[in-house]
Scaffold this motif. Structure first.
Motif, PDB file in Angstrom:
ATOM      1  N   GLY A   3      60.336  35.766  53.731  1.00 30.53           N
ATOM      2  CA  GLY A   3      59.546  36.850  53.047  1.00 30.53           C
ATOM      3  C   GLY A   3      59.495  36.466  51.429  1.00 30.53           C
ATOM      4  N   PHE A   4      59.982  35.528  50.960  1.00 35.16           N
ATOM      5  CA  PHE A   4      59.444  35.342  49.413  1.00 35.16           C
ATOM      6  C   PHE A   4      58.374  34.627  49.469  1.00 35.16           C
ATOM      7  N   ARG A   5      57.677  33.776  50.425  1.00 31.22           N
ATOM      8  CA  ARG A   5      56.747  32.946  50.494  1.00 31.22           C
ATOM      9  C   ARG A   5      56.898  31.830  49.177  1.00 31.22           C
ATOM     10  N   SER A  40      42.734  29.816  43.911  1.00 28.07           N
ATOM     11  CA  SER A  40      43.413  30.450  45.313  1.00 28.07           C
ATOM     12  C   SER A  40      44.213  31.626  45.114  1.00 28.07           C
ATOM     13  N   ASP A  41      44.973  31.954  44.195  1.00 30.92           N
ATOM     14  CA  ASP A  41      45.825  32.853  44.163  1.00 30.92           C
ATOM     15  C   ASP A  41      46.359  33.150  42.542  1.00 30.92           C
ATOM     16  N   MET A  42      46.024  31.978  41.672  1.00 37.73           N
ATOM     17  CA  MET A  42      46.543  32.292  40.111  1.00 37.73           C
ATOM     18  C   MET A  42      47.852  31.591  39.866  1.00 37.73           C
ATOM     19  N   CYS A  43      48.830  32.327  40.619  1.00 39.64           N
ATOM     20  CA  CYS A  43      50.029  31.815  40.436  1.00 39.64           C
ATOM     21  C   CYS A  43      50.864  32.385  41.554  1.00 39.64           C
ATOM     22  N   THR A  68      52.573  29.143  47.206  1.00 39.29           N
ATOM     23  CA  THR A  68      53.020  30.585  48.015  1.00 39.29           C
ATOM     24  C   THR A  68      53.299  30.206  49.340  1.00 39.29           C
ATOM     25  N   SER A  98      54.106  34.482  42.941  1.00 34.45           N
ATOM     26  CA  SER A  98      54.924  35.705  42.407  1.00 34.45           C
ATOM     27  C   SER A  98      56.270  35.319  41.476  1.00 34.45           C
ATOM     28  N   CYS A 135      59.414  36.259  43.129  1.00 32.29           N
ATOM     29  CA  CYS A 135      59.966  35.497  44.081  1.00 32.29           C
ATOM     30  C   CYS A 135      60.657  33.998  43.527  1.00 32.29           C
ATOM     31  N   ASP A 137      46.768  24.563  52.443  1.00 29.35           N
ATOM     32  CA  ASP A 137      45.321  24.725  52.079  1.00 29.35           C
ATOM     33  C   ASP A 137      44.791  24.260  50.948  1.00 29.35           C
ATOM     34  N   MET A 150      52.614  27.128  53.654  1.00 33.72           N
ATOM     35  CA  MET A 150      51.374  27.020  54.005  1.00 33.72           C
ATOM     36  C   MET A 150      50.259  26.910  52.886  1.00 33.72           C
ATOM     37  N   GLN A 151      50.533  27.569  51.842  1.00 37.11           N
ATOM     38  CA  GLN A 151      49.440  27.140  50.950  1.00 37.11           C
ATOM     39  C   GLN A 151      49.548  25.986  50.403  1.00 37.11           C
TER      40      GLN A 151
END
Lengths: 402, 402
Positions: free
Chosen positions: A245-247, A268-271, A102, A273, A276, A109, A105-106
């Motif tokens: 904006g799509f990250r 962290s965020d599962m998957c 994502t 988008s 995107c 992390d 940046m992710q």
């Protein structure tokens, strides 16, 4: 009242944030401010009409890809496309080498979560990207700074014992410096000799204004294996090639590292988008990124030149800098040894211009001699006016320091 | 070769993952498998055509919102909409109370980062959502299990000294249990008396099949302040109300907590996709979520009833369970004290059905008597066939255990 009860303290690392961040937050409220602090792209480079069409088709033609929970690792078609795009002679990448993240940046992390134990050692190109320092702060790392450009730099000594090494070889954030071919070879050799993972963070790899791109350390470390098993963990992003904006970002690494990053991503965020990811895939497949690149390069080259010309007019004698051959930033170091660039930031804001002081790029906050200036967001007239304001602010700050 | 050099070990928490996860990963390859393990929604409930139109308009009419880096906190229009949507008499929410997250999962990661120091204490409703346990694993927390339904449960003793309490009051994952109104009041009172933060994770809050929704603990903790300052940290998600592929969630809390979560988000993924946020806003504003809800509820109610009828036919005597009044899961506990549900999972896969064993919902992996069965993804015929297979697998596993 009940609400006055003392709550548990927040996690300790939150208390260690630099007050420069607070200064930035308040800067947004200053009318007429010329913002040369961030690393923002020029919005007119985004092909909004094409992207609107791609977005509609992504949902209507691929509702499964776009609306469902996707695979943790990312959509297979996008992983395959990235693997093919970054493969090279001697470097054979497969889906197993790729994780979709994502945004870039992710990936930073996730790297902290899987490569770094609490208090672990990072060998980091210095000065270092603020976002990377932020990402790793909750794990309280120890830093060993690497000054690649200095005489006598020893990559093996630098990497030995570190949990990983962190570099931005193409137009480093903040310095804009390009790591040369010989240094790239040496870093790869050191990673292989010491066994340390070598993170190659490459958000600016397409933004070469003056010459042909140098080979990636990922490519240099390829051994012709059928699936890459080398020490480089390469990070890319769609933010500079298409739009932020799509990250959408990606990590390319040995399957062992990808699997560990996937475990961390699950918590962290599962998957990322699916919508995107599908748009990213379709934009690459349609050649949209290649189509817009020449305009992006022409625009940013012009703005770099405009900034550097204005600096030559107004900042000579006050700062030293090198003209970067790519990326988004010029790094300038004050000649006045008494000038504290944290103080200069406040003076600059009072004069209507915002730059980034060097302290935020130092894990210990001690480097206060330099500033980072962005040239991609503003047109040449604004850049020139920003530099005029910065020159006045510098004289005012130096006068106060004296 | 150079690649055989020993690399630094990966972070320690990665070695602590349950091997049930590996079993699940391989399950995807079994032909004809009936998957009753996950928590997946039914894809036909997604309004793909409307969403395709919204996606195209989001990019063409709002390129700034959708294509740029957005504010860390989320788009102001979406934060305002969420604040208005969750405000209630006595509960006044503003933009300052809302953070947009990359799915509900990211909120759990961010909560770990800001409320939990390394090794800190969490009071968690037990059994607990696997994803929350995953999110917090890198920080090595200590758990104090809360059994809200047990005689003599003391919420003040449970919350005292914990860095936060974690609950899923609406149809808990995994048990499907609804926390009653009196228990909600007592948890809020305990949070106020002890000062502990009270996390209310609410992905299933719209999925009530048999009665009117109970008030949220967020609402019960409102004191009529002009901006909410109470102890509840409420988490919501678009995944069950519209579709998971957008990865849109939200945290609602006191501004102090939101600011800390924002700092953590900056180092996690910078911001959530502006495109996905804009679509979420426009879908809420157009009433799309309300329009599809009656169909979703009718479909899932039917499937719950079909699953429970099949269980009554084939699993009576083997398991005990309660019919849940909402959510996505039935929780069943084996009557045979010798039955290990980790073993049952392997036997179930051999019989062509997949369920989730209780060990993964216990931070210490000790609870091996129960299983979680999902009813939202499969139609009634498949649910019935899955239960028949599960009954045979249970008898086989019990026979081996005897």
């Amino acid at each position: 009242m009940a609400h006055s009860v003392q709550r548990p303290k927040l996690a300790r690392w939150l208390a260690e944030t630099n007050d420069v961040t607070q200064t930035f937050l308040s800067a947004g409220l200053i009318p007429g401010l010329i913002n040369m602090a961030g690393g923002l792209p020029e919005p007119t480079t985004w092909p909004a009409s094409d992207l609107s069409t791609l977005a509609a088709k992504a949902v209507s033609e691929h509702p499964g890809d776009t609306l469902a929970y996707g695979p943790l690792e990312g959509l297979p078609i996008l992983r395959d496309l990235i693997a093919a795009r970054f493969s090279a002679p001697g470097l054979s990448l497969t889906r197993e080498n790729v994780l979709i993240t994502t945004g870039g940046m992710q990936a930073l992390d996730l790297i902290g979560k899987v490569l770094l134990d609490q208090g672990g050692l990072i060998a980091a190109q210095s000065p270092a990207y603020l976002g990377a320092l932020d990402a790793w702060k909750p794990r309280h790392p120890t830093y060993r700074p690497m000054y690649l450009e200095r005489e006598g730099f020893d990559p093996v000594a630098a990497l030995r014992g570190a949990q990983f090494a962190y570099t931005v070889p193409n137009f480093s954030n903040p310095t804009g410096r390009l790591v040369g071919l010989e240094d790239r070879h040496q870093l790869v050799a050191a990673a292989e000799a010491t066994g340390t993972w070598l993170v190659e963070d490459d958000p600016y790899g397409t933004l070469y204004y003056d010459g042909a791109p140098l080979p990636r350390m990922l490519t240099l470390s390829g051994k012709g294996d059928s699936t890459y098993e080398g020490p480089v963990v390469y990070l890319g992003t769609l933010s500079k090639e298409l739009a932020p904006g799509f990250r959408i970002g990606w990590a390319i690494a040995a399957p062992e590292v990808i699997r560990a990053l996937v475990t961390a991503k699950q918590g962290s965020d599962m998957c990322t988008s699916g919508l995107c990811q599908r748009i990213a895939h379709d934009a690459f497949a349609a050649g949209l990124t290649e189509r817009i690149l020449p305009n992006v390069l022409a625009l940013y080259r012009l703005r770099r030149d405009a900034l550097c010309a204005a600096m030559a007019d107004h900042l000579h004698g006050l700062f030293d800098w090198e003209v970067p051959s790519g990326g988004m930033f010029v790094w300038a170091t004050a000649r006045d040894p008494e000038l504290n660039t944290d103080v200069l930031l406040r003076e600059a804001l009072a004069h209507g211009v915002c730059i980034t002081p060097s302290s935020v790029f130092d894990p210990e906050g001690r480097n206060r001699r330099s500033i980072r200036i962005n040239f991609t967001l503003n047109d040449p007239d604004k850049l020139a006016e920003g530099v005029r304001r910065l020159a006045k602010a510098t004289l005012a700050a130096s006068a106060k320091a004296a």
